[in-house]
Design a protein around this motif. Structure first.
Motif, short mmCIF file in Angstrom:
data_model
loop_
_atom_site.label_atom_id
_atom_site.label_comp_id
_atom_site.label_asym_id
_atom_site.label_seq_id
_atom_site.Cartn_x
_atom_site.Cartn_y
_atom_site.Cartn_z
N LYS A 81 0.93 -1.39 0.07
CA LYS A 81 0.10 -0.04 0.03
C LYS A 81 0.77 1.15 -0.06
O LYS A 81 0.46 2.25 0.66
CB LYS A 81 -0.87 0.01 1.17
CG LYS A 81 -1.94 -1.08 1.21
CD LYS A 81 -2.76 -1.09 2.25
CE LYS A 81 -4.01 -1.98 2.48
NZ LYS A 81 -5.00 -2.16 3.57
N ASN A 82 2.01 0.96 -0.70
CA ASN A 82 3.08 2.35 -0.76
C ASN A 82 3.35 2.75 0.83
O ASN A 82 4.05 3.92 0.85
CB ASN A 82 2.34 3.40 -1.54
CG ASN A 82 2.09 3.20 -3.01
OD1 ASN A 82 2.75 2.48 -3.44
ND2 ASN A 82 0.90 3.91 -3.32
N LEU A 83 3.45 1.87 1.64
CA LEU A 83 3.72 2.17 3.00
C LEU A 83 5.24 1.46 3.24
O LEU A 83 5.54 0.41 3.15
CB LEU A 83 2.67 1.79 3.96
CG LEU A 83 1.24 2.72 3.90
CD1 LEU A 83 0.34 2.02 4.87
CD2 LEU A 83 1.70 4.23 3.88
N TYR A 84 5.87 2.13 4.35
CA TYR A 84 6.95 1.55 4.90
C TYR A 84 7.03 1.69 6.38
O TYR A 84 6.38 2.71 6.94
CB TYR A 84 8.34 2.31 4.43
CG TYR A 84 8.50 2.37 2.97
CD1 TYR A 84 9.24 1.20 2.25
CD2 TYR A 84 7.79 3.05 2.08
CE1 TYR A 84 9.52 1.27 1.00
CE2 TYR A 84 8.05 3.37 0.85
CZ TYR A 84 8.87 2.26 0.30
OH TYR A 84 9.20 2.37 -1.13
N LEU A 85 7.60 0.82 7.15
CA LEU A 85 7.82 0.78 8.65
C LEU A 85 9.24 0.91 9.00
O LEU A 85 9.97 0.15 8.39
CB LEU A 85 7.12 -0.27 9.15
CG LEU A 85 5.47 -0.55 9.10
CD1 LEU A 85 5.05 -1.72 9.87
CD2 LEU A 85 4.78 0.72 9.56
N ALA A 86 9.39 1.66 10.14
CA ALA A 86 10.80 1.81 10.61
C ALA A 86 11.27 0.53 11.32
O ALA A 86 10.22 -0.18 11.84
CB ALA A 86 10.95 3.12 11.41
N THR A 87 12.74 0.10 11.12
CA THR A 87 13.11 -1.06 11.58
C THR A 87 14.38 -0.46 12.45
O THR A 87 14.89 0.61 12.03
CB THR A 87 13.42 -2.25 10.74
OG1 THR A 87 14.44 -1.60 9.65
CG2 THR A 87 12.02 -2.47 9.87
#
Length: 263
Positions: A189-195
Motif C-alpha cells: 500500500k505504498n507504506l514503509y515501517l521503521a526498523t
C-alpha cells in the motif's frame, strides 16, 4: 556429478527469484512513489579439497589450494533510492517530495508508517488522508467550503475561506528522513515501517537543514522503474537460467554415460 546438479539448481532458483523481482518492478511501473528493487547475490559455502596455505612439504605451502563452490543464493533486495519523475496533476492535494524525505501516516493501530506517495484526499471530517483513509501525521483538517488550498514548499498549509481576504494557516506537513532508508520494512500500500536497520527517523519541516527536501503542490512523483532496464534484467535472468539448466542437462548426460559403462 551430483555436486554440479545442486550447484546449477541453486543458480536456477536464484534467477527465478530475480525474475520475480523484475516482475514486481514492472507491475509497479505506474505506482506513484514506488521505488524499484534490485536483488543482490552471494556465493555459497565452498568445499575445501585442498586448503589454501596447507603444507605441501616441510618447507613449502600450497599457494592457492583447491576449493569448489556450491552455488549461489539471493542475499538481499536493495531499494534504489533514485527519485522518480514528477507529473503535473493540478490537484491541490497531490504533493511530491523534491528530496529524500517521507510523508508520515498514522495507521489504524496507531503505528506511524511512511510513504513517498503524495496522492492525498479529504475524508468526511475534512482530514487529509491517504487513499486508504489513513490520516497524515501531524493531522491537517480542511474546513468545508474553502475556495483554495495552498501548500508551501516548507509544508505550510493555508486555505482561503469565503468572506475573508487573508489566508488562514492550518498547520504544517512534516517529513521524515532515515539514516538507512534501504532498511525500511515494505508492507505494501505504498507504506514503509521503521526498523532497527533503518534507524530512527529525523522529523522536521520541509526545506530545512536536515535535507528532508521540499514539497511541490499539484505534482506527483512517479515510479522510478526504468522499463527498458527491467527488460534487460529480464533477458539476463532468462539467459542465466538457461545456462544453469544446460549444466543440469549436461551433468545428467554424463551420469547416464557413466551408468552405461560396462553394459
Amino acid at each position: 556429478m551430483f555436486r554440479s546438479l545442486y550447484t546449477a539448481a541453486s543458480g536456477m532458483m536464484a534467477q527465478q527469484m530475480n525474475l520475480d523481482n523484475v516482475a514486481n518492478n514492472l507491475a509497479n511501473s505506474s505506482t506513484a512513489g514506488f521505488r524499484r528493487r534490485r536483488l543482490q547475490f552471494q556465493d555459497l559455502i565452498y568445499q575445501n579439497i585442498v586448503m589454501p596455505g596447507a603444507a605441501a612439504t616441510q618447507q613449502t605451502v600450497v599457494p592457492s589450494g583447491l576449493q569448489i563452490g556450491l552455488g549461489t543464493r539471493t542475499a538481499a533486495s536493495e531499494v534504489i533510492p533514485l527519485q522518480g519523475d514528477f507529473s503535473s496533476t493540478g490537484n491541490p492535494l497531490d504533493l511530491s517530495v523534491a528530496g529524500q524525505g517521507f510523508f508520515e501516516v498514522t495507521l489504524p493501530s496507531g503505528e506511524i508508517a511512511y510513504t513517498r506517495n503524495g496522492s492525498f484526499h479529504l475524508d468526511a471530517q475534512g482530514n487529509v488522508v491517504t487513499a486508504d483513509g489513513d490520516p497524515i501525521e501531524p493531522s491537517i483538517t480542511i474546513p468545508s467550503g474553502v475556495t483554495s488550498i495552498t501548500v508551501g514548499s516548507d509544508g505550510t498549509v493555508s486555505v482561503t475561506i469565503p468572506g475573508q481576504q487573508a489566508a488562514q494557516q492550518l498547520g504544517t506537513i512534516q517529513l521524515a528522513l532515515f539514516p538507512n532508508p534501504g532498511g525500511l520494512n515494505t508492507v505494501g500500500k505504498n507504506l514503509y515501517l521503521a526498523t532497527t536497520a533503518s534507524g530512527d527517523p529525523v522529523v522536521g519541516n520541509p526545506g530545512g537543514s536536515e535535507g528532508l527536501g521540499s514539497l511541490q503542490q499539484g505534482m506527483l512523483e512517479q515510479s522510478n522503474v526504468n522499463v527498458v532496464e527491467e527488460f534487460i534484467q529480464m533477458i539476463l535472468a532468462q539467459r542465466s537460467y538457461e545456462a544453469n539448466s544446460r549444466v543440469v542437462s549436461t551433468a545428467d548426460n554424463m551420469m547416464q554415460t557413466l551408468n552405461n559403462v560396462g553394459r
